[in-house]
Design a protein around this motif. Sequence first.
Motif, PDB file in Angstrom:
ATOM      1  N   GLU A  30       4.254  27.847  44.001  1.00  0.00           N
ATOM      2  CA  GLU A  30       4.729  26.713  42.985  1.00  0.00           C
ATOM      3  C   GLU A  30       3.034  26.466  42.471  1.00  0.00           C
ATOM      4  O   GLU A  30       3.154  25.480  41.210  1.00  0.00           O
ATOM      5  CB  GLU A  30       5.802  25.726  42.677  1.00  0.00           C
ATOM      6  CG  GLU A  30       6.603  26.202  43.617  1.00  0.00           C
ATOM      7  CD  GLU A  30       7.281  26.781  42.228  1.00  0.00           C
ATOM      8  OE1 GLU A  30       7.275  26.988  40.951  1.00  0.00           O
ATOM      9  OE2 GLU A  30       8.479  27.657  41.394  1.00  0.00           O
ATOM     10  N   ASN A  31       2.222  25.915  42.652  1.00  0.00           N
ATOM     11  CA  ASN A  31       0.532  25.448  42.786  1.00  0.00           C
ATOM     12  C   ASN A  31       1.343  24.169  42.515  1.00  0.00           C
ATOM     13  O   ASN A  31       0.736  23.443  42.024  1.00  0.00           O
ATOM     14  CB  ASN A  31       0.424  26.125  41.268  1.00  0.00           C
ATOM     15  CG  ASN A  31      -1.266  25.780  41.071  1.00  0.00           C
ATOM     16  OD1 ASN A  31      -2.018  25.675  41.927  1.00  0.00           O
ATOM     17  ND2 ASN A  31      -1.789  25.654  40.007  1.00  0.00           N
ATOM     18  N   LEU A  32       1.238  23.506  43.994  1.00  0.00           N
ATOM     19  CA  LEU A  32       2.095  21.868  43.689  1.00  0.00           C
ATOM     20  C   LEU A  32       1.350  21.537  44.347  1.00  0.00           C
ATOM     21  O   LEU A  32       1.105  21.696  46.024  1.00  0.00           O
ATOM     22  CB  LEU A  32       3.765  21.723  43.765  1.00  0.00           C
ATOM     23  CG  LEU A  32       4.398  22.514  42.996  1.00  0.00           C
ATOM     24  CD1 LEU A  32       6.289  21.970  44.583  1.00  0.00           C
ATOM     25  CD2 LEU A  32       4.478  21.431  41.744  1.00  0.00           C
ATOM     26  N   ARG A  33       0.677  19.837  43.930  1.00  0.00           N
ATOM     27  CA  ARG A  33       0.621  18.988  45.181  1.00  0.00           C
ATOM     28  C   ARG A  33       1.615  18.412  45.888  1.00  0.00           C
ATOM     29  O   ARG A  33       2.041  18.088  45.476  1.00  0.00           O
ATOM     30  CB  ARG A  33      -1.349  18.258  44.961  1.00  0.00           C
ATOM     31  CG  ARG A  33      -1.503  18.766  43.708  1.00  0.00           C
ATOM     32  CD  ARG A  33      -2.428  17.592  43.285  1.00  0.00           C
ATOM     33  NE  ARG A  33      -2.172  17.045  42.158  1.00  0.00           N
ATOM     34  CZ  ARG A  33      -1.893  16.855  41.446  1.00  0.00           C
ATOM     35  NH1 ARG A  33      -2.350  17.564  40.276  1.00  0.00           N
ATOM     36  NH2 ARG A  33      -1.316  15.953  40.434  1.00  0.00           N
ATOM     37  N   THR A  34       1.122  18.022  47.282  1.00  0.00           N
ATOM     38  CA  THR A  34       2.025  17.372  48.190  1.00  0.00           C
ATOM     39  C   THR A  34       2.271  15.722  46.941  1.00  0.00           C
ATOM     40  O   THR A  34       3.488  15.456  47.518  1.00  0.00           O
ATOM     41  CB  THR A  34       1.117  17.256  49.251  1.00  0.00           C
ATOM     42  OG1 THR A  34       0.360  18.228  50.108  1.00  0.00           O
ATOM     43  CG2 THR A  34       2.411  16.382  50.110  1.00  0.00           C
ATOM     44  N   ASP A  35       1.581  15.374  46.901  1.00  0.00           N
ATOM     45  CA  ASP A  35       1.690  13.879  46.007  1.00  0.00           C
ATOM     46  C   ASP A  35       1.901  13.810  44.631  1.00  0.00           C
ATOM     47  O   ASP A  35       1.640  12.988  43.792  1.00  0.00           O
ATOM     48  CB  ASP A  35       0.513  13.264  46.769  1.00  0.00           C
ATOM     49  CG  ASP A  35       1.028  11.612  46.780  1.00  0.00           C
ATOM     50  OD1 ASP A  35       2.395  11.059  46.572  1.00  0.00           O
ATOM     51  OD2 ASP A  35      -0.041  10.229  46.661  1.00  0.00           O
ATOM     52  N   GLY A  36       2.543  15.043  43.850  1.00  0.00           N
ATOM     53  CA  GLY A  36       1.808  15.984  42.439  1.00  0.00           C
ATOM     54  C   GLY A  36       2.934  14.680  41.969  1.00  0.00           C
ATOM     55  O   GLY A  36       2.465  13.933  40.514  1.00  0.00           O
ATOM     56  N   VAL A  37       3.962  14.564  42.621  1.00  0.00           N
ATOM     57  CA  VAL A  37       5.007  13.821  41.543  1.00  0.00           C
ATOM     58  C   VAL A  37       4.861  12.481  41.900  1.00  0.00           C
ATOM     59  O   VAL A  37       4.537  11.515  41.085  1.00  0.00           O
ATOM     60  CB  VAL A  37       6.848  14.035  42.502  1.00  0.00           C
ATOM     61  CG1 VAL A  37       7.420  12.586  42.273  1.00  0.00           C
ATOM     62  CG2 VAL A  37       6.922  15.708  42.496  1.00  0.00           C
TER      63      VAL A  37
END
Length: 254
Positions: free
Chosen positions: A101-108
Amino acid sequence: MAYRDGMFPPPPPIRPDKSLAAFFGLMRDKEDTSQVFKFSANIAGLSMLPAFKRWMASRNGEILTGEDPTYILRALDDRARLRELPVGTVGRTYAEFMDRENLRTDGVSEAYHADGLITEEFKAAYPEYAAFIWFQNLTHDMYHVLTGYNRDSLGEAALLNYTTRISGARGIRYLAALASFRIKSEAPEIPVFKIMTNARLMGERSADLIVTDFPALLDRPLREVREELNIVPDPVYAGLSQERLLSLVQPQAA
């Protein structure tokens, strides 16, 4: 650390008009996470206080507000280690999900802060509550992995319905309901309300993820952890075409 009065901030006034504006903003762009925060903040009131108290009384609250504030972030952000875990473990599945999903761990959490909902002044005044919100944002994608809901619009709505049974967040509950009606209007052939009901029941039966030690789960088989946490992925949702689900509520020009 036990909960003490004064740790939980006074809630902002309830503004349904601002919540609805945020909802329509989210429908225009389902990737605009800030709209979720705006919706919830303007309608939440004191609904999350019980969850905050449980968190403060747990080992999670003790660690993140005191001895090791980056404990969970370090564990989830070590993608190199997680990718080396056996297939089917929680950590390997999480790393694959985040990579796909190409997400950063702390993205939210980064999106939450970027919207100005948690300022440095707020963190200084209510450090325990800021840590609690960070914990919830940081573990959101782990909820996806544990429940089996993907990041399509219906999967996100169902996950919100699951989550609200644990967090008690009134704004999230209303957002999930509004999203389900919006999705049903677009895709009447999909059993949206059945899926939302199943998500609610899963949340009611599930272990309390507010107090769950997520890093301790990473090396263990996902199937075993789901059984322990009493999380049974919804076969109705799992049986739907991902291609169809990803076509729902597509972002539109503002």
